[in-house]
Design a protein around this motif. Structure first.
Motif, short mmCIF file in Angstrom:
data_model
loop_
_atom_site.label_atom_id
_atom_site.label_comp_id
_atom_site.label_asym_id
_atom_site.label_seq_id
_atom_site.Cartn_x
_atom_site.Cartn_y
_atom_site.Cartn_z
N LEU A 150 -1.02 -16.27 2.57
CA LEU A 150 -2.06 -17.25 2.42
C LEU A 150 -2.00 -18.00 1.16
N ARG A 151 -1.21 -17.35 0.17
CA ARG A 151 -1.22 -18.07 -1.06
C ARG A 151 0.57 -18.34 -0.95
N ALA A 152 1.31 -18.22 0.22
CA ALA A 152 2.67 -18.67 0.48
C ALA A 152 2.23 -20.16 1.30
N TYR A 153 0.90 -19.87 2.02
CA TYR A 153 1.12 -20.40 2.58
C TYR A 153 0.65 -22.10 1.57
N LEU A 154 -0.48 -21.39 0.33
CA LEU A 154 -0.56 -22.99 -0.11
C LEU A 154 0.45 -23.79 -1.18
N GLY A 155 1.62 -22.69 -0.98
CA GLY A 155 2.11 -23.04 -2.22
C GLY A 155 2.10 -22.17 -3.70
N LEU A 156 1.79 -20.86 -3.33
CA LEU A 156 1.41 -20.64 -5.01
C LEU A 156 2.14 -19.32 -5.09
N PRO A 157 2.43 -19.06 -6.29
CA PRO A 157 3.20 -18.27 -6.75
C PRO A 157 3.11 -15.92 -5.70
N PRO A 158 3.59 -15.68 -5.27
CA PRO A 158 2.89 -14.24 -5.36
C PRO A 158 2.38 -14.02 -6.32
N LEU A 159 1.45 -12.75 -5.84
CA LEU A 159 0.43 -12.19 -6.93
C LEU A 159 1.88 -10.72 -7.68
N PRO A 160 1.62 -10.51 -8.46
CA PRO A 160 2.07 -9.39 -9.01
C PRO A 160 1.78 -8.03 -8.31
N ALA A 161 2.35 -7.63 -8.22
CA ALA A 161 2.51 -5.73 -7.92
C ALA A 161 1.49 -5.21 -8.78
N ARG A 162 0.35 -4.29 -7.89
CA ARG A 162 0.07 -3.56 -8.66
C ARG A 162 0.25 -2.20 -8.86
N CYS A 163 -0.29 -1.67 -9.82
CA CYS A 163 0.16 0.21 -9.49
C CYS A 163 -1.06 0.79 -8.69
N GLY A 164 -2.14 0.32 -8.77
CA GLY A 164 -3.11 1.09 -8.05
C GLY A 164 -4.39 1.68 -8.90
N CYS A 165 -3.71 1.80 -10.24
CA CYS A 165 -5.13 2.14 -11.05
C CYS A 165 -5.69 0.92 -11.26
N ASP A 166 -6.64 1.15 -12.02
CA ASP A 166 -8.42 0.45 -11.86
C ASP A 166 -8.36 -0.97 -13.01
#
Length: 180
Positions: free
Chosen positions: A157-173
Motif C-alpha cells: 500500500l505504501r508503495a502504491y501511494l509513493g511512500l517510502p517503506p517502513l523500517p524493519a522491526r525486530c519483533g519487540c514491543d
C-alpha cells in the motif's frame, strides 16, 4: 479558546447529529444539514482548547464518531479529514468504517494511478498506510483492503501511494526501529 456561544453551538451540533442518527433521521432538513456542515468544518480545523471531555479529549475523534453516527449518507470526506488528528487506536476503527463508502466497488486491475483517486480516498489510504504495524495487524487491514482491489500488505500500500517503506522491526514491543 472558544467563546461560550461557540462552545454551546458546537455542543448543540453534536447533540443534533447524535439524536438524528439514533432516530434514523434523513439528511435534507435545514437544521441537520447545518449541524453536518458545522461538524464538517470542525473536521478540518485545529482542535479548540479545551476540546472535549469525551474520548479523553480527542476532539477530532469525537467529531468523526458523531459524523459516523449520522444516517446514510455519511459525510465521508469530513470523517477522513479527521483521521490525521485522531489517536491511532481510534484511527484504525474510523478508517475501517469509511473504507466501504469510499471504495464501494473494487478498483480495476491494474490499479489506477494514486493521483487519479479522489482526495478523500487518498487521505484514507494515507492514514491507513501510516498506521503503526500493531494497529495495521489488529485491524486486519490486508483482509479489509483486498475486496476493494487495494494492496493487501502495508508495504505494498505504501508503495502504491509513493511512500517510502517502513523500517524493519525486530519483533519487540518498542515503538522504534531496533538495531540488528
Amino acid at each position: 479558546m472558544l467563546s461560550e456561544s461557540a462552545q454551546f453551538g458546537g455542543v448543540a451540533f453534536v447533540a443534533i447529529a447524535r439524536l438524528a442518527g439514533r432516530a434514523g433521521a434523513k439528511t435534507g432538513t435545514p437544521l441537520l444539514d447545518h449541524a453536518v456542515a458545522e461538524l464538517s468544518a470542525a473536521a478540518v480545523a485545529p482542535a479548540p482548547v479545551p476540546a472535549t471531555d469525551f474520548g479523553q479529549g480527542d476532539f477530532h475523534g469525537h467529531t468523526a464518531e458523531t459524523l459516523l453516527a449520522l444516517p446514510a449518507p455519511v459525510p465521508s470526506a469530513a470523517v477522513v479529514a479527521c483521521l490525521p488528528h485522531i489517536a491511532p487506536h481510534s484511527r484504525r476503527y474510523v478508517a475501517r468504517r469509511v473504507l466501504p463508502g469510499l471504495f464501494p466497488t473494487p478498483l480495476p486491475d491494474p490499479l489506477p494511478p494514486y493521483a487519479d483517486l479522489s482526495r478523500p480516498q487518498q487521505q484514507l489510504l494515507h492514514a491507513i498506510a501510516d498506521l503503526e504495524e500493531g494497529h495495521w495487524n489488529v485491524a486486519d487491514f490486508g483482509q479489509r483492503l483486498t475486496p476493494h482491489g487495494l494492496p493487501d500488505t502495508q508495504q505494498a500500500l505504501r508503495a502504491y501511494l509513493g511512500l517510502p517503506p517502513l523500517p524493519a522491526r525486530c519483533g519487540c514491543d518498542h515503538a522504534q526501529t531496533c538495531p540488528p
